[in-house]
Design an enzyme around this catalytic site. Structure first.
Site, PDB file in Angstrom:
ATOM      1  N   HIS A 122       0.854  -1.192   0.000  1.00 25.63           N
ATOM      2  CA  HIS A 122       0.000   0.000   0.000  1.00 25.63           C
ATOM      3  C   HIS A 122       0.880   1.229   0.000  1.00 25.63           C
ATOM      4  CE1 HIS A 122      -3.056   2.886   1.150  1.00 25.63           C
ATOM      5  NE2 HIS A 122      -3.932   2.005   0.726  1.00 25.63           N
ATOM      6  N   ASP A 177      -8.052  -4.897  -0.206  1.00 29.17           N
ATOM      7  CA  ASP A 177      -8.586  -5.707  -1.298  1.00 29.17           C
ATOM      8  C   ASP A 177      -8.273  -7.201  -1.170  1.00 29.17           C
ATOM      9  OD1 ASP A 177      -9.853  -3.705  -2.813  1.00 29.17           O
ATOM     10  OD2 ASP A 177      -7.913  -2.966  -3.473  1.00 29.17           O
TER      11      ASP A 177
HETATM   12  N1  ACO Z   1       3.992  -7.541  -4.929  1.00 25.22           N
HETATM   13  C1  ACO Z   1       5.344  -7.579  -5.077  1.00 25.22           C
HETATM   14  N2  ACO Z   1       6.142  -6.501  -4.861  1.00 25.22           N
HETATM   15  C2  ACO Z   1       5.572  -5.360  -4.484  1.00 25.22           C
HETATM   16  C3  ACO Z   1       4.181  -5.262  -4.299  1.00 25.22           C
HETATM   17  C4  ACO Z   1       3.386  -6.401  -4.528  1.00 25.22           C
HETATM   18  N3  ACO Z   1       2.068  -6.366  -4.374  1.00 25.22           N
HETATM   19  N4  ACO Z   1       3.884  -3.992  -3.929  1.00 25.22           N
HETATM   20  C5  ACO Z   1       5.042  -3.327  -3.878  1.00 25.22           C
HETATM   21  N5  ACO Z   1       6.080  -4.160  -4.210  1.00 25.22           N
HETATM   22  C6  ACO Z   1       7.510  -3.843  -4.200  1.00 25.22           C
HETATM   23  C7  ACO Z   1       7.901  -2.980  -5.390  1.00 25.22           C
HETATM   24  O1  ACO Z   1       8.265  -3.768  -6.493  1.00 25.22           O
HETATM   25  C8  ACO Z   1       9.053  -2.204  -4.808  1.00 25.22           C
HETATM   26  O2  ACO Z   1      10.179  -3.038  -4.784  1.00 25.22           O
HETATM   27  P1  ACO Z   1      11.677  -2.416  -5.001  1.00 25.22           P
HETATM   28  O3  ACO Z   1      11.882  -1.481  -3.841  1.00 25.22           O
HETATM   29  O4  ACO Z   1      12.581  -3.594  -5.008  1.00 25.22           O
HETATM   30  O5  ACO Z   1      11.640  -1.706  -6.325  1.00 25.22           O
HETATM   31  C9  ACO Z   1       8.637  -1.960  -3.364  1.00 25.22           C
HETATM   32  O6  ACO Z   1       7.758  -3.043  -3.039  1.00 25.22           O
HETATM   33  C10 ACO Z   1       7.909  -0.651  -3.136  1.00 25.22           C
HETATM   34  O7  ACO Z   1       6.883  -0.589  -4.093  1.00 25.22           O
HETATM   35  P2  ACO Z   1       6.271   0.754  -4.688  1.00 25.22           P
HETATM   36  O8  ACO Z   1       5.709   0.508  -6.014  1.00 25.22           O
HETATM   37  O9  ACO Z   1       7.262   1.861  -4.526  1.00 25.22           O
HETATM   38  O10 ACO Z   1       5.130   1.000  -3.642  1.00 25.22           O
HETATM   39  P3  ACO Z   1       3.972   1.999  -3.799  1.00 25.22           P
HETATM   40  O11 ACO Z   1       3.691   2.405  -2.419  1.00 25.22           O
HETATM   41  O12 ACO Z   1       4.252   3.056  -4.782  1.00 25.22           O
HETATM   42  O13 ACO Z   1       2.807   1.099  -4.432  1.00 25.22           O
HETATM   43  C11 ACO Z   1       0.872  -0.239  -4.595  1.00 25.22           C
HETATM   44  C12 ACO Z   1       1.663   0.777  -3.747  1.00 25.22           C
HETATM   45  C13 ACO Z   1       0.585   0.368  -5.983  1.00 25.22           C
HETATM   46  C14 ACO Z   1      -0.437  -0.483  -3.878  1.00 25.22           C
HETATM   47  C15 ACO Z   1       1.697  -1.536  -4.730  1.00 25.22           C
HETATM   48  O14 ACO Z   1       1.974  -2.056  -3.456  1.00 25.22           O
HETATM   49  C16 ACO Z   1       0.986  -2.571  -5.589  1.00 25.22           C
HETATM   50  O15 ACO Z   1       1.127  -2.553  -6.816  1.00 25.22           O
HETATM   51  N6  ACO Z   1       0.217  -3.512  -4.964  1.00 25.22           N
HETATM   52  C17 ACO Z   1      -0.549  -4.482  -5.720  1.00 25.22           C
HETATM   53  C18 ACO Z   1      -1.848  -3.859  -6.210  1.00 25.22           C
HETATM   54  C19 ACO Z   1      -2.821  -3.597  -5.093  1.00 25.22           C
HETATM   55  O16 ACO Z   1      -3.078  -4.447  -4.243  1.00 25.22           O
HETATM   56  N7  ACO Z   1      -3.428  -2.416  -5.124  1.00 25.22           N
HETATM   57  C20 ACO Z   1      -4.474  -2.033  -4.153  1.00 25.22           C
HETATM   58  C21 ACO Z   1      -3.969  -1.045  -3.168  1.00 25.22           C
HETATM   59  S1  ACO Z   1      -5.229  -0.625  -2.003  1.00 25.22           S
HETATM   60  C22 ACO Z   1      -6.226   0.409  -2.876  1.00 25.22           C
HETATM   61  O17 ACO Z   1      -5.842   1.107  -3.752  1.00 25.22           O
HETATM   62  C23 ACO Z   1      -7.630   0.408  -2.516  1.00 25.22           C
END
Ligand code: ACO
Length: 431
Positions: free
Chosen positions: A306, A363
């Site tokens: 998140h 979710d």
């Molecule tokens: N699976 C695997 N790796 C992940 C995930 C995931 N679900 N989420 C983040 N990471 C990793 C990224 O690859 C990144 O790794 P790195 O540092 O080696 O490059 C690190 O964790 C940080 O990720 P960011 O993308 O910088 O995190 P951000 O806070 O920008 O993204 C997000 C948040 C978009 C929710 C992300 O966690 C994601 O894509 N999750 C899956 C989709 C999801 O569940 N979305 C719903 C969110 S809740 C809502 O909107 C209601």
């Protein structure tokens, strides 16, 4: 909000003082609105991830400690003690309703639950396999052609807000019925908001739906969990469109489109699709966890991570508990729930997820709960939308009522070519 402190910024040969705003929960924000005039520069913050775009009184999120409050009330208390429409009132009006106010609000919801008969024809124009979010976004924009389009500071706001909350629920149920090739079921004044929705979804002339109080209770809780979450992608879309003084329906429609994305509200659908894939792939959970960790693969675990929570999302914690409650009372089970629990356990004990503070988000378990109620996978983000509406309405109202409201207009740091000499077409060479 008055600034009581100053921050110093030194850039090249200039030193400037910037006001510091401190929120009621101690959040500190440097006010850079005059930075361009003072220092001739802008700030860079991709995705606005560390930028406050507004001052808001609606929702408090503490991502480090996993706290979520609407108008000051803890989410856990609201889920335990309130109905969805009570919380909707709280969001839109800023205070919890008295019994008389709640009755009046329910009356508005009932009075405005039907959709114009001419709008029924629209449903027939969509291909049978249309995504319900596409239908919902189009229908909500269309509402502005049938009902007075609210712009800002309108005394009929109460009615328009209630109209939207009520009609979106009706449109959602109608689009499901149309996708099934079944006749629509009209809303009933004798049923509560959530019972009405379930009845419109699942009742048919040959098979009346049995409304079970335990299912209605869980649906109320789920919708409350979705109500608001600060300046996320879809709420920012609503505020952004509203900042151009577009009407409420157009602004909400933009929010619906943003929520549809799989990185945002569309993640609940993606979670169920992934769990089904795992089930059909010899239940090989580790394969999917490894794929999510693989930087050469675009796959991420949906329902994990998140932008704000670096701790367990309090909404996911509540949903996890609700699974026991719902499956227990329905005396049923779902193999996808077992896979989800095992997946969570594996991920939470894996260094990749631990180091990055990746926990289940809202979710992760909601889809499983909705599935148990009979809601199909492609309707999951629609359910999120029904819940999120009061939040969007409250945010739109707050943003358009601000005296100093400005149109959203972020800057960019241009990094394209500097001035080029124009080349006539007959002299251009293939790149
Ligand atoms: N699976 C695997 N790796 C992940 C995930 C995931 N679900 N989420 C983040 N990471 C990793 C990224 O690859 C990144 O790794 P790195 O540092 O080696 O490059 C690190 O964790 C940080 O990720 P960011 O993308 O910088 O995190 P951000 O806070 O920008 O993204 C997000 C948040 C978009 C929710 C992300 O966690 C994601 O894509 N999750 C899956 C989709 C999801 O569940 N979305 C719903 C969110 S809740 C809502 O909107 C209601």
């Amino acid at each position: 909000m008055q600034a009581t402190e100053k921050a110093q910024l030194k850039i090249r040969d200039k030193e400037v003082e910037l006001p510091v705003l401190v929120g009621t929960e101690g959040q500190v924000g440097i006010d850079i609105t005059k930075l361009k005039q003072q220092a001739g520069c802008t700030t860079y913050d991709i995705g606005f991830a560390n930028t406050a775009s507004c001052i808001s009184n609606i929702t408090y999120v503490d991502g480090i400690n996993g706290v979520l409050r609407y108008r000051g009330f803890n989410i856990e208390d609201l889920v335990e003690h309130c109905s969805f429409i009570e919380v909707a009132y709280l969001l839109v009006h800023g205070v919890l309703p008295t019994a008389a106010e709640l009755k009046k609000f329910s009356r508005y919801l009932n009075q405005h639950s039907m959709i114009h008969e001419n709008m029924h024809h629209f449903f027939n124009g969509f291909p049978a396999d249309s995504h319900p979010m596409a239908i919902l976004a189009s229908m909500v924009t269309s509402l502005s052609s049938f009902y007075p389009s609210l712009t800002h500071k309108d005394p009929t706001f109460d009615i328009t807000g209630a109209r939207l909350i009520s009609k979106v629920r009706t449109i959602a149920a109608f689009s499901f019925k149309k996708s099934q090739g079944e006749p629509v079921v009209y809303p009933r004044h004798d049923l509560s908001f959530c019972a009405n929705f379930l009845n419109m979804m699942f009742s048919s002339p040959v098979n009346p739906y049995e409304i079970r109080p335990e299912v209605v209770r869980i649906l109320n809780k789920l919708l409350i969990l979705h109500v608001d979450h600060g300046q996320n992608c879809s709420t920012t879309a609503v505020r952004l469109i509203g900042s151009a003084r577009a009407n409420l329906y157009a602004s909400i429609s933009a929010g619906i489109c943003a929520l549809w994305g799989p990185l945002h509200g569309g993640a609940n659908q993606a979670v169920i699709e992934m769990l089904k894939r795992i089930k059909n792939d010899q239940r090989n959970i580790k394969k999917y966890v490894d794929m999510a960790k693989d930087k050469n693969s675009p796959f991420r675990l949906p329902g994990f991570g998140h932008a704000v929570y670096k701790n367990y999302d309090p909404r996911a914690r509540i949903c996890r508990k609700m699974c026991d409650e719902l499956f227990g009372s329905l005396q049923t089970s779902d193999p996808l729930l077992d896979i989800a629990r095992e997946l969570e356990h594996i991920a939470l004990n894996d260094d990749y997820f631990i180091e990055r503070h990746l926990y289940p988000n809202v979710d992760f378990y909601t889809g499983i709960l909705y599935r148990a109620m009979g809601i199909p996978t492609n309707m999951l983000t629609v359910m999120f939308t029904i819940g999120r509406l009061p939040g969007w309405i409250a945010q739109w109202k707050e943003s358009t009522e601000e005296e100093s409201a400005k149109i959203f207009r972020p800057r960019q740091i241009y990094n394209g070519p500097t001035r080029l000499d124009f080349i006539p077409i007959d002299q251009r060479k293939k790149a």
